[in-house]
Enzyme design. Structure first.
Site, PDB file in Angstrom:
ATOM      1  N   ASP A  43       2.665  31.821  84.318  1.00  0.00           N
ATOM      2  CA  ASP A  43       1.333  31.977  83.731  1.00  0.00           C
ATOM      3  C   ASP A  43       1.378  32.902  82.516  1.00  0.00           C
ATOM      4  O   ASP A  43       2.083  33.914  82.519  1.00  0.00           O
ATOM      5  CB  ASP A  43       0.364  32.568  84.760  1.00  0.00           C
ATOM      6  CG  ASP A  43       0.092  31.614  85.914  1.00  0.00           C
ATOM      7  OD1 ASP A  43       0.237  30.396  85.723  1.00  0.00           O
ATOM      8  OD2 ASP A  43      -0.257  32.097  87.007  1.00  0.00           O
ATOM      9  N   GLY A  79       0.975  27.089  84.912  1.00  0.00           N
ATOM     10  CA  GLY A  79       1.943  28.063  85.410  1.00  0.00           C
ATOM     11  C   GLY A  79       2.804  27.649  86.581  1.00  0.00           C
ATOM     12  O   GLY A  79       2.979  26.480  86.867  1.00  0.00           O
ATOM     13  N   GLN A  80       3.360  28.639  87.259  1.00  0.00           N
ATOM     14  CA  GLN A  80       4.372  28.372  88.277  1.00  0.00           C
ATOM     15  C   GLN A  80       3.899  27.491  89.423  1.00  0.00           C
ATOM     16  O   GLN A  80       4.698  26.809  90.052  1.00  0.00           O
ATOM     17  CB  GLN A  80       4.973  29.668  88.812  1.00  0.00           C
ATOM     18  CG  GLN A  80       4.015  30.612  89.463  1.00  0.00           C
ATOM     19  CD  GLN A  80       3.480  31.651  88.503  1.00  0.00           C
ATOM     20  OE1 GLN A  80       3.376  31.423  87.305  1.00  0.00           O
ATOM     21  NE2 GLN A  80       3.102  32.797  89.032  1.00  0.00           N
ATOM     22  N   GLU A  81       2.613  27.444  89.699  1.00  0.00           N
ATOM     23  CA  GLU A  81       2.134  26.573  90.772  1.00  0.00           C
ATOM     24  C   GLU A  81       2.429  25.112  90.463  1.00  0.00           C
ATOM     25  O   GLU A  81       2.716  24.320  91.344  1.00  0.00           O
ATOM     26  CB  GLU A  81       0.639  26.780  91.011  1.00  0.00           C
ATOM     27  CG  GLU A  81       0.307  28.125  91.630  1.00  0.00           C
ATOM     28  CD  GLU A  81       1.073  28.395  92.913  1.00  0.00           C
ATOM     29  OE1 GLU A  81       1.139  27.501  93.785  1.00  0.00           O
ATOM     30  OE2 GLU A  81       1.624  29.497  93.046  1.00  0.00           O
ATOM     31  N   LEU A 129       4.993  24.025  88.971  1.00  0.00           N
ATOM     32  CA  LEU A 129       6.408  23.779  89.237  1.00  0.00           C
ATOM     33  C   LEU A 129       6.629  23.407  90.692  1.00  0.00           C
ATOM     34  O   LEU A 129       7.546  22.679  91.027  1.00  0.00           O
ATOM     35  CB  LEU A 129       7.232  25.016  88.889  1.00  0.00           C
ATOM     36  CG  LEU A 129       7.288  25.370  87.407  1.00  0.00           C
ATOM     37  CD1 LEU A 129       7.893  26.753  87.224  1.00  0.00           C
ATOM     38  CD2 LEU A 129       8.062  24.331  86.635  1.00  0.00           C
TER      39      LEU A 129
END
Length: 172
Positions: free
Chosen positions: A25, A69-71, A73
């Protein structure tokens, strides 16, 4: 780096190439995407889901997916990886606290068969980490089975971005 250039040259032609832009993020993924598209700063809200744009530098077509963001991924990101030839992983060079998570996410990305360009964004900010420091922390020298390259950049000014897009497209 030669392996990465060779792979890029072998996949580039007149067809469309799928690229994903991922990172944690607030790393600057959306700013980079729209800097590629318009060569201007586009102020964006945090991405919910994804943005997709077609970018055509010098007759090479890229379909670029900017994933939240990372979510992303972990959940929807898997869908986007299936046809991806190239991944751009954006690191916030000022955020030392998230570098461990960034390393874990990069390792997960390497489970796919896409070459990786790592943008160390926000290099213009005082006390940002150097490329050497980021490379060491991400243990990039241990990556032997994927083509990768790290490049410092500033998404707000565009420094380091356009040359890399030309390099990716095989013209720079």
């Amino acid at each position: 780096m030669r392996q990465l250039i060779a792979k890029l040259m072998s996949i580039l032609g007149n067809r469309e190439h799928e690229v994903i832009i991922v990172g944690l993020d607030n790393a600057g993924k959306t700013t980079i995407l729209y800097r590629f598209l318009t060569n201007e700063v586009v102020h964006a809200c945090p991405t919910a889901g994804s943005n997709v744009e077609e970018i055509i530098p010098r007759k090479t077509h890229f379909l670029m997916w900017d994933l939240a963001g990372q979510e992303a991924l972990h959940s929807t990101g898997i869908t986007y990886y299936s046809n991806t030839e190239f991944s751009i992983f954006v690191i916030d060079s000022t955020d030392r606290n998230w570098l461990l998570i960034a390393r874990e996410e990069l390792r997960k990305m390497l489970l796919r068969d896409a070459s990786v360009l790592i943008f160390a964004n926000k290099q213009d900010v005082k006390d940002s980490m150097s490329l050497v420091e980021i490379s060491q922390f991400l243990t990039l020298s241990t990556i032997k089975d994927h083509s990768w390259h790290i490049r410092g950049c500033c998404a707000l000014t565009g420094e380091g971005l356009q040359a890399r897009l030309q390099w990716i497209s095989g013209h720079g």
